[in-house]
Design an enzyme around this catalytic site. Structure first.
Site, PDB file in Angstrom:
ATOM      1  NE  ARG A 230      -1.866   1.459   3.587  1.00  0.00           N
ATOM      2  CZ  ARG A 230      -1.743   2.347   4.496  1.00  0.00           C
ATOM      3  NH1 ARG A 230      -0.927   2.509   5.050  1.00  0.00           N
ATOM      4  NH2 ARG A 230      -2.777   3.591   4.479  1.00  0.00           N
ATOM      5  CD  GLU A 272       5.961   6.420   5.191  1.00  0.00           C
ATOM      6  OE1 GLU A 272       6.864   7.077   6.098  1.00  0.00           O
ATOM      7  OE2 GLU A 272       5.210   5.591   5.542  1.00  0.00           O
TER       8      GLU A 272
END
Lengths: 354, 320
Positions: A230, A272
């Site tokens: 994710r 990220e």
């Protein structure tokens, strides 16, 4: 072996993530930047998908992405660790998970980047070669005394991104080891030993939405051989990897120095790429958190991203802008980005338009 | 089905351990190493039984450090639904089978100062892998293993030979029984207790430990439920728009799969939670057999686990 002995491959940039901030993305790196917004607005969701090999050349091509910043990032990690050794901690029962992680990274690197990394095994006698960092070590797998550091520290000094290792027991996950030097304002030293809901407690809104209950349930059933991924994102002034609470006094004030003149160069979108792997011998979960930074100036070179980022930042709930630490500079960001948003529709998905 | 890819395997050994138990060894069809695993893991073995697909979970009992193959032991259940019968009667060396990636619902807590293991009958199998793993890591453990008689006490001699006084054996027919209250009282602080065996034994061990004040987090148990045999019933799958007939010796999950619906699962024994389904309508009685749903969920009649649970009534609609 010293990093100065590193074999020279012009692919790897020589740059800094502090002081003069010579970090920069090459045109190729801009093109492959993992822009995290598939739509023109953003809200929390579990947003996980299988971490399978993706588009060639993209950050999803391999299990672990090694890019042009690799050597300089590893040098930055060594610098941060020298100042604060508590950025790397592993509770005693997590050593086996550290070996699992070492094996996962070594096997992946050697398979996906044979020009840079080699792993030779003769039973438990292993030989590891890391050319970019000039490392050539022989050791015994599962025997800590044969490595200069514990297994997790050894391998994560050679892999970009932060890493945490979660033990699984009592239907919960416990963050009990990690290497954390490029974090978005959270502290391993503070969080170590916490359960899943405890370490996520500071995140606004998502708890009430049931995101963490669902995410935990999903992760407890994460299977070996089926990793997931994710995105998460925030904003950082200057390309500083180590935005830690421990050093907030050093970097926090930089937010007050942003202006309409310098925002394009100094404001960075911080993305990220978070992946999750079930580890085989320990049944722990490895959580690599790979940080990518791009300046606004470079980001707006892709018209689709410029339009979309403007819309996302404009429409973001205040709680999220506060939690992500940029509520103060949001008006400045919107003003800058609005120049590049002509109101045209954006294409679906996050890839840059060709 | 869910997530990870299957492992195409070849059966290389079938060993008759005693009159009820056979041991099977699997190696990868492509000759590569098996994934490493943690002691206490199981694999789901797929069987093609004359057009009927059966999937049963079995604990891995081989040494986790040995990546050349996996071993399981299967106890023949003559009154069961047929999976163990298939393994005993039909599976021969050389046969190709699919097995799942390892999954662990009975993991060791590596913080433990000592691991106290209590096994009943075929419940020994996860402990064999756990002991091998702990032995390699230098962990402290002690096994108490009860079986009906010497003939059925599978692997007892081998385990005693390997681990000496750390293995304690009990035979029902010889009037031997674990003196559980004394055993539990004598454990050092930081001991974790693991039990695997018949339901009665698990309940006895856990309730004795709880009465003595053992912390909940130090108690670990594993009981694989075979899906029970019951009456046939019908279930409507609201999202797929399909009505499925569940046979008497078939689980709801098996019937759903046979209808071509790709439903999630992991353990197929009511323990892992992967196949949990929302119930939309139920005119009748939900027969819950799982360890997963909370009492509140069962009372609210809001969810069901198709891997083991059944239904008795006129109409059942689930979200699948």
């Amino acid at each position: 072996m010293s990093l100065d002995d590193a074999f020279k491959d012009p692919f790897f940039r020589d740059e800094s993530f502090f002081g003069k901030y010579t970090y920069k993305n090459s045109p190729a790196a801009i093109k492959r930047f993992p822009f995290p917004f598939p739509e023109d607005d953003y809200m929390y969701s579990v947003n996980m998908e299988p971490h399978v090999s993706g588009r060639p050349g993209s950050v999803f091509e391999h299990a672990f992405d090694v890019d042009e910043h690799y050597v300089s990032e590893m040098r930055d990690r060594a610098r941060v660790l020298a100042d604060d050794p508590l950025r790397c901690q592993s509770l005693p029962h997590m050593t086996l998970a550290g070996w699992d992680l070492l094996e996962l990274i070594m096997e992946s690197f050697a398979r996906d980047y044979p020009q840079w990394f080699e792993l030779h095994k003769d039973g438990n006698k292993w030989h590891w070669i890391n050319r970019p960092l000039g490392i050539d070590d022989k050791f015994t797998f599962l025997d800590e005394s044969t490595l200069p550091y514990g297994p997790m520290e050894y391998i994560t000094r050679q892999a970009q991104g932060d890493f945490t290792l979660q033990d699984q027991r009592e239907d919960n996950l416990w963050i009990e080891a990690g290497m954390v030097t490029s974090q978005a304002d959270w502290s391993l030293d503070f969080d170590i030993g916490m359960s899943f809901h405890e370490w996520h407690a500071p995140v606004p809104l998502a708890g009430k939405m049931g995101v963490f209950d669902r995410a935990l349930k999903f992760l407890l059933q994460l299977q070996h051989g089926a990793p997931v991924r994710r995105f998460n994102w925030t904003m950082t002034v200057d390309p500083l990897l180590d935005t830690s609470p421990e050093n907030y006094h050093k970097w926090g004030p930089s937010k007050t120095t942003l202006s309409a003149e310098n925002i394009g160069q100094r404001q960075h979108l911080r993305v990220e790429l978070q992946t999750l792997f079930r580890l085989p011998r320990s049944n722990a979960i490895a959580f690599p958190i790979r940080c990518y930074l791009i300046s606004f100036e470079d980001l707006v070179s892709q018209p689709k991203w410029a339009r979309r980022l403007h819309r996302v930042i404009k429409n973001l709930p205040d709680e999220l802008a506060t939690y992500k630490g940029f509520i103060r500079n949001r008006p400045l960001m919107i003003e800058y980005l609005s120049q590049f948003d002509d109101g045209a529709p954006t294409s679906p998905g996050w890839w840059a338009d060709e | 089905m869910s997530g990870a890819s299957k492992i195409p395997a070849i059966v290389t050994e079938v060993v008759e351990v005693n009159s009820l138990i056979k041991r099977f060894r699997f190696v990868r069809e492509d000759g590569g190493p098996m994934p490493g695993f943690s002691g206490g893991s199981h694999t789901v073995v797929e069987m093609e039984d004359d057009g009927r697909r059966r999937l049963n979970a079995y604990s891995l009992m081989s040494d986790p450090a040995d990546r050349s193959g996996y071993e399981i032991s299967v106890r023949r259940d003559d009154g069961g639904r047929g999976g163990s019968m298939f393994m005993h009667a039909r599976v021969k060396p050389g046969m190709r089978m699919q097995i799942s990636q390892p999954v662990n619902l009975f993991g060791l807590d590596l913080r433990a100062k000592k691991h106290l293991m209590i096994a009943g009958g075929i419940g020994i199998t996860p402990f064999i892998a756990q002991m091998a793993q702990l032995d390699g890591l230098g962990g402290r453990f002690e096994l108490h293993y009860a079986a009906r008689d010497r003939e059925l006490g599978a692997y007892m001699n081998e385990l005693s030979a390997r681990y000496g006084e750390r293995v304690h054996r009990y035979y029902d027919t010889e009037g031997q029984a674990i003196d559980l209250p004394t055993l539990l009282k004598g454990q050092p602080l930081g001991t974790h207790l693991y039990v695997c065996g018949p339901k009665g034994m698990i309940n006895w061990v856990l309730s004795t430990a709880q009465k003595q004040g053992w912390p909940k987090g130090a108690l670990h148990s594993e009981e694989f439920l075979a899906p029970p045999v019951g009456e046939a019933f019908q279930v409507d799958l609201a999202l797929s728009g399909v009505t499925v007939n569940v046979g008497a010796t078939q689980s709801m999950l098996e019937a759903i799969e046979a209808a071509g619906i790709d439903a999630p699962y992991l353990c197929r024994g009511g323990a892992c939670g992967q196949c949990e389904c929302k119930v939309r309508e139920a005119e009748g009685e939900l027969l819950h057999y799982d360890h997963w749903l909370s009492d509140e969920q069962k009372e609210a009649r809001s969810h069901i686990m198709p891997c083991v649970s059944r239904f008795k009534g006129s109409r059942l609609v689930i979200e699948l």
